[in-house]
Each structure stands twice: as C-alpha cells, then as structure tokens.
Enzyme design. Sequence first.
Site, PDB file in Angstrom:
ATOM      1  N   GLU A  22      98.998  32.420  41.785  1.00  0.00           N
ATOM      2  CA  GLU A  22      99.631  31.306  42.444  1.00  0.00           C
ATOM      3  C   GLU A  22      99.230  30.128  42.383  1.00  0.00           C
ATOM      4  O   GLU A  22      98.028  29.704  42.898  1.00  0.00           O
ATOM      5  CB  GLU A  22      99.932  31.614  43.956  1.00  0.00           C
ATOM      6  N   LYS A  41      87.322  35.753  49.935  1.00  0.00           N
ATOM      7  CA  LYS A  41      86.697  34.339  49.787  1.00  0.00           C
ATOM      8  C   LYS A  41      87.354  33.146  50.111  1.00  0.00           C
ATOM      9  O   LYS A  41      88.306  32.805  49.149  1.00  0.00           O
ATOM     10  CB  LYS A  41      86.038  34.561  48.547  1.00  0.00           C
ATOM     11  N   GLY A  84      81.767  30.527  50.571  1.00  0.00           N
ATOM     12  CA  GLY A  84      80.940  30.268  49.074  1.00  0.00           C
ATOM     13  C   GLY A  84      81.655  29.278  48.420  1.00  0.00           C
ATOM     14  O   GLY A  84      82.861  29.251  48.440  1.00  0.00           O
ATOM     15  N   ASP A  85      81.144  28.727  47.367  1.00  0.00           N
ATOM     16  CA  ASP A  85      81.883  28.225  46.584  1.00  0.00           C
ATOM     17  C   ASP A  85      82.356  28.814  45.452  1.00  0.00           C
ATOM     18  O   ASP A  85      82.124  29.989  45.366  1.00  0.00           O
ATOM     19  CB  ASP A  85      81.191  26.887  46.030  1.00  0.00           C
ATOM     20  N   GLY A  86      83.323  27.991  44.631  1.00  0.00           N
ATOM     21  CA  GLY A  86      84.140  29.109  43.441  1.00  0.00           C
ATOM     22  C   GLY A  86      83.216  29.498  42.677  1.00  0.00           C
ATOM     23  O   GLY A  86      83.406  30.453  42.060  1.00  0.00           O
ATOM     24  N   GLY A 109      82.843  32.951  44.136  1.00  0.00           N
ATOM     25  CA  GLY A 109      84.200  33.162  43.565  1.00  0.00           C
ATOM     26  C   GLY A 109      84.030  34.158  42.393  1.00  0.00           C
ATOM     27  O   GLY A 109      84.411  34.914  42.313  1.00  0.00           O
ATOM     28  N   CYS A 113     101.872  23.004  47.495  1.00  0.00           N
ATOM     29  CA  CYS A 113     102.068  23.429  45.951  1.00  0.00           C
ATOM     30  C   CYS A 113     103.460  23.319  45.443  1.00  0.00           C
ATOM     31  O   CYS A 113     103.917  23.138  44.590  1.00  0.00           O
ATOM     32  CB  CYS A 113     101.524  25.041  45.637  1.00  0.00           C
ATOM     33  N   GLU A 125      99.821  17.196  38.805  1.00  0.00           N
ATOM     34  CA  GLU A 125      99.925  17.479  40.029  1.00  0.00           C
ATOM     35  C   GLU A 125      98.880  16.523  40.846  1.00  0.00           C
ATOM     36  O   GLU A 125      97.734  16.622  40.566  1.00  0.00           O
ATOM     37  CB  GLU A 125      99.425  18.908  40.666  1.00  0.00           C
TER      38      GLU A 125
HETATM   39  P1  NAD Z   1      90.898  25.513  43.603  1.00  0.00           P
HETATM   40  O1  NAD Z   1      91.171  26.183  42.547  1.00  0.00           O
HETATM   41  O2  NAD Z   1      89.799  24.137  43.522  1.00  0.00           O
HETATM   42  O3  NAD Z   1      90.086  26.529  44.736  1.00  0.00           O
HETATM   43  C1  NAD Z   1      90.821  27.649  45.392  1.00  0.00           C
HETATM   44  C2  NAD Z   1      90.008  28.869  45.548  1.00  0.00           C
HETATM   45  O4  NAD Z   1      89.136  29.107  44.467  1.00  0.00           O
HETATM   46  C3  NAD Z   1      88.620  28.217  46.464  1.00  0.00           C
HETATM   47  O5  NAD Z   1      88.599  29.538  47.418  1.00  0.00           O
HETATM   48  C4  NAD Z   1      87.576  27.928  45.521  1.00  0.00           C
HETATM   49  O6  NAD Z   1      86.381  28.341  46.032  1.00  0.00           O
HETATM   50  C5  NAD Z   1      87.923  29.042  44.476  1.00  0.00           C
HETATM   51  N1  NAD Z   1      87.376  28.891  43.046  1.00  0.00           N
HETATM   52  C6  NAD Z   1      87.280  27.652  42.345  1.00  0.00           C
HETATM   53  N2  NAD Z   1      86.908  27.839  41.096  1.00  0.00           N
HETATM   54  C7  NAD Z   1      86.728  29.147  41.141  1.00  0.00           C
HETATM   55  C8  NAD Z   1      86.296  29.935  39.970  1.00  0.00           C
HETATM   56  N3  NAD Z   1      85.856  29.634  38.785  1.00  0.00           N
HETATM   57  N4  NAD Z   1      86.064  31.334  40.185  1.00  0.00           N
HETATM   58  C9  NAD Z   1      86.465  31.757  41.279  1.00  0.00           C
HETATM   59  N5  NAD Z   1      87.050  31.056  42.528  1.00  0.00           N
HETATM   60  C10 NAD Z   1      87.260  29.922  42.252  1.00  0.00           C
HETATM   61  O7  NAD Z   1      91.923  24.932  44.378  1.00  0.00           O
HETATM   62  P2  NAD Z   1      92.060  23.984  45.829  1.00  0.00           P
HETATM   63  O8  NAD Z   1      91.652  22.504  45.520  1.00  0.00           O
HETATM   64  O9  NAD Z   1      91.602  24.835  46.862  1.00  0.00           O
HETATM   65  O10 NAD Z   1      93.642  24.070  46.070  1.00  0.00           O
HETATM   66  C11 NAD Z   1      94.586  23.378  45.677  1.00  0.00           C
HETATM   67  C12 NAD Z   1      95.215  23.800  44.372  1.00  0.00           C
HETATM   68  O11 NAD Z   1      95.930  24.971  44.889  1.00  0.00           O
HETATM   69  C13 NAD Z   1      96.619  23.086  44.059  1.00  0.00           C
HETATM   70  O12 NAD Z   1      96.593  23.039  42.538  1.00  0.00           O
HETATM   71  C14 NAD Z   1      97.693  23.993  44.573  1.00  0.00           C
HETATM   72  O13 NAD Z   1      98.986  23.607  43.748  1.00  0.00           O
HETATM   73  C15 NAD Z   1      97.353  25.172  44.519  1.00  0.00           C
HETATM   74  N6  NAD Z   1      98.038  25.932  45.427  1.00  0.00           N
HETATM   75  C16 NAD Z   1      99.345  26.996  44.929  1.00  0.00           C
HETATM   76  C17 NAD Z   1      99.790  27.739  45.716  1.00  0.00           C
HETATM   77  C18 NAD Z   1     100.871  28.674  45.186  1.00  0.00           C
HETATM   78  O14 NAD Z   1     101.144  29.539  46.138  1.00  0.00           O
HETATM   79  N7  NAD Z   1     101.377  28.393  44.023  1.00  0.00           N
HETATM   80  C19 NAD Z   1      99.717  27.310  47.066  1.00  0.00           C
HETATM   81  C20 NAD Z   1      98.677  26.574  47.493  1.00  0.00           C
HETATM   82  C21 NAD Z   1      97.925  25.752  46.781  1.00  0.00           C
END
Ligand code: NAD
Length: 475
Positions: free
Chosen positions: A245, A170, A201-203, A207, A279, A380
């Site tokens: 992560e 996803k 789809g959305d989270g 998700g 990140c 962040e």
């Molecule tokens: P996000 O958490 O909003 O979304 C990430 C993914 O999770 C998307 O596919 C989203 O649809 C899904 N998602 C969101 N809420 C969910 C839920 N309740 N249940 C299941 N799935 C859900 O993050 P983002 O805005 O896409 O990415 C930015 C963040 O990612 C930053 O905080 C960044 O630091 C982090 N990041 C971490 C790493 C790492 O390796 N540590 C790498 C890249 C990004």
Amino acid sequence: MLVKDRFFIGGAWVAPAARESIDVHNAGNGEVMGRVPAGTAKDVDAAVRAAREAFAAWSETPATERAAFLDKISAGLKARADELARTIAQEVGMPLKMASRIQVGLPIANFANYAKLVRDFSFENRVGNSVVVREPVGVVAAITPWNYPLHQITLKVAPALAAGCTVVLKPSEVAPFNAFVLAEVVESCGLPKGVFNLVTGDGQTAGEALVRHAGVDMISFTGSTRAGKRISELAAQDVKRVALELGGKSASIILDDADFATAVKSTVNGCYLNSGQTCTALTRMLVPQSRYDEAAKIASEVAKGFTVGDPLAETTKLGPLSSKAQLERVRNYIKKGVEEGAELVAGGPDTPEGVPAGGYYVKPTVFGRVRNNMTIAQEEIFGPVLSIIPYRDEEEAVRIANDTIYGLAGAVWSGSDERAQRVARRIRAGQVDVNGGAFNMNAPFGGFKQSGHGREAGVYGLEEFLEYKSLQLKG
Ligand code: NAD
C-alpha cells in the site's frame, strides 16, 4: 517521557540484543517525547522464530475462537482510547478530537469488524470434484508508516490474526508508542504466545532484516513507493508474497455542472486531512478553465479557515507535520512550486504565525494555474499543499487525472450522479469518491500502478492473508 526498552516477543517483554535506541519527537513542539529500542537482525530473528512456533496451533484454532480474541483486543483498545488519542496526536500531529475519532475510533471498529467478518467467512467451497480450502499464508511481517499508525497496523494485524496467520509487527520509528499499547492490550487478552510480536527499529536495519528473513511467508507493507520497491526486490530473493500500500497523487475532478462551493470545500478538506499526510489526499483539484477564478477564490477562503496550532489545543484545525524531515521536505516543495511558476493563492513556505516554538508547522497552501507536469503536481508532497489545475473539457480532465505514476484514489463532482459515476469509472485508481460518497470501511482499499498491489479492509483484506488449496476428490 515515554521510555520503552523491551520488545514483545513470544508473549513476553524481552530485552533487545543491542543498546541503541531511537528518539521519538513530539510534533507539536519538537521535544523528545520518548524513546524506543532500535531493533537488530537478532531481535527480528527471535520474533520470527516465536511467530513460526506459534503458527501451527494458531492456524488450527477455530475461527470463532480467533474472533473472540479480536473482540477482546477491540475492547482493550477502547479502554485505553483517550491515552491512545493523546499519544498519536503528539506523535503524528493530528488535532486531538480528530485523532480520537479517526486514529483510534477506526482501529477499535476494525478489530471488532474482523471478528464479525471471520465468523461469517466460508473457508471451504466445493468446485466440481474439488474442495477448495482457504488456509492462512503463514508468518506475516507487517511493516507500517507513521501517518495513521494504529489504523495501518490494524488493517494488517486484525485480518492476519483472523485468517490464522501469526504476525511480527515493525511499526514506524516516527510514531511507535501506539504499537506498544496494542502489544500491552494483546498481552492482557491472553492471546497465545508468539501469535503477535512487536519489534521496533528503523527501516534499513530492522525492516530489511524482517523482509529478508527466511521464516517470513508474507510481507504486508504500507509506506512510501521508494521503500515498497526496495522491499519487493528483497522479497523476490525467496519469492515471498508481498502486499504493498504505497503513495498517491490523487485528483479531484470538479465538472462544470458541479456545486462548486461543496466540491471545492470537500476537496480542500480531503487534501488537508492530517495536515496532508494522508495517502489518499486529494492533492490535485481539476477545475474547468472557465470557472478557475471562482474555484481559486473558494479554495483560498477555505484554506485560510484552517487554524494552525498545537494538536492538543481545542481551536486547532491543522496540526503540525510529523517530523522535522517532513517539514523540510514540504517547505522545499512549496519553494519548488513558486520557482516552477505556479501561482501562490494561499499559504507559502514561511512558518505560520503564533504556533508553538520547535513544532513542525507549515501554512495551509494553495497553488493555482498548476500544469500537471510541474513537480508539485507529479510528486507526493505529504503536506497541506493543494494544486489547482485548469482543464478545457471532460476528456482532458480524465487524461490529466490519469497522468500520474500513482493510482490510489480520486474524486469526481457533478450535478448529475450518473455523469459523476461515468467519469469515476474512467479514473485508474483503487478508490474514487463520487459526489462526496462516504468512507466505507468494508470496501476494498488499495492502489493501481505505483500505488501498490493487494487490497486492505473488509473481506478483501482478510483474503490477502489466505492461500487457496484444492483437494481433488475421487468422485
Ligand atoms: P516509509 O516508506 O519511509 O516507511 C514506512 C515503514 O517502512 C516504516 O516502518 C519504515 O521503518 C519501514 N521501511 C523503510 N524503508 C524500509 C526498507 N528498506 N525495508 C523495510 N522497511 C522499511 O514511509 P513513511 O514515511 O513512514 O510513510 C509515508 C508514506 O506512506 C507515504 O508515501 C504515503 O503515501 C504512504 N502511505 C500509504 C498508504 C496506503 O495505504 N497506500 C497509507 C499510508 C501511508
């Protein structure tokens, strides 16, 4: 206009259960560049069932055969590298040339690398009278963010497939098109049906349906700490394995004997990579109080050299942020920094001059004389915003670096490699660069504290997707 109206499930392109779709915006001009289906629990269920069905045969497929598929996927991505780089540059906003090298080059290399790693991997060891067997975890739900979309997908899908797991991916709804290219490549490689499945789809809807699904054995998640916490709660209901992560607020400690020109420049570059949407971005630059003015001056000059513009333009060094929401968020943080009394050394909350209308552009910004308890030093931001924090001595520098809920990355600079390494060992984070040490795709990557748990990349990433089993033998 890129319009996708099917999911890749069980080796076929399947119509979604509902009609809703999600608009995807071009970060460079804000226009709708395409749309993808908004998956529901029903779509997720179909994908998980397909992955479940495929698991038994795939897990028993010899590792060398699985490796051959990974090599084919790597070659398939390579054949579509230019298209992928242009797509990601527009979805995410990273300048094209850099996107081609990082956003596409790394995934191509990582698929091939996992083919090699799994060929060399020992799935059985003898310990006394036991044979210790490594077995695939099962069906993996891979949930990924938008900032390095294909790279983050690859760091899950490649090792999971190598390990013998089947996958439901996803991807982020903000940058999903690269995942469709991957699914097309997978299809053209003839991977057995159901081994890799894609649902967008959305989270909250797609998700969470995936995280809750009883047919999923493990969730491998990269994204925000907020979503990581929610996923952990949901997954705990049936004790699923979870790898997270998450975010970071990494410090670059510049010690008093460092080469300041190099250290400051590298830190600013490390902070602004992908417009700060990284990140591991080095967002806090720790400098000795006595050399603060010198550091601030270099940082300001380096920041001003970051030409902001269209990600597809040759001259652009800093592309836009990926979305409107992200733009608002970053601007608000810059305003907050000013309100809390940090010194604005470069940039600011206004739109940069001469950028294309409608895009999500922000000025490369440097704050000076930041205190570590300010919001901009603790949260962040995920934008090109650097905080310079003065410190009195080495002890205080280490304390400030570790005074964060995160622990993803860091950097240390010193005239002595030995001193830099000694300080690096005291930073509570998963990856610390010592005097500008180069990125190593085989080194473990992951966080301490609220930056998550579990490791990606190299053999460590492969082991994430394996269980241990002991066979106790008689004699
Ligand atoms: P996000 O958490 O909003 O979304 C990430 C993914 O999770 C998307 O596919 C989203 O649809 C899904 N998602 C969101 N809420 C969910 C839920 N309740 N249940 C299941 N799935 C859900 O993050 P983002 O805005 O896409 O990415 C930015 C963040 O990612 C930053 O905080 C960044 O630091 C982090 N990041 C971490 C790493 C790492 O390796 N540590 C790498 C890249 C990004």
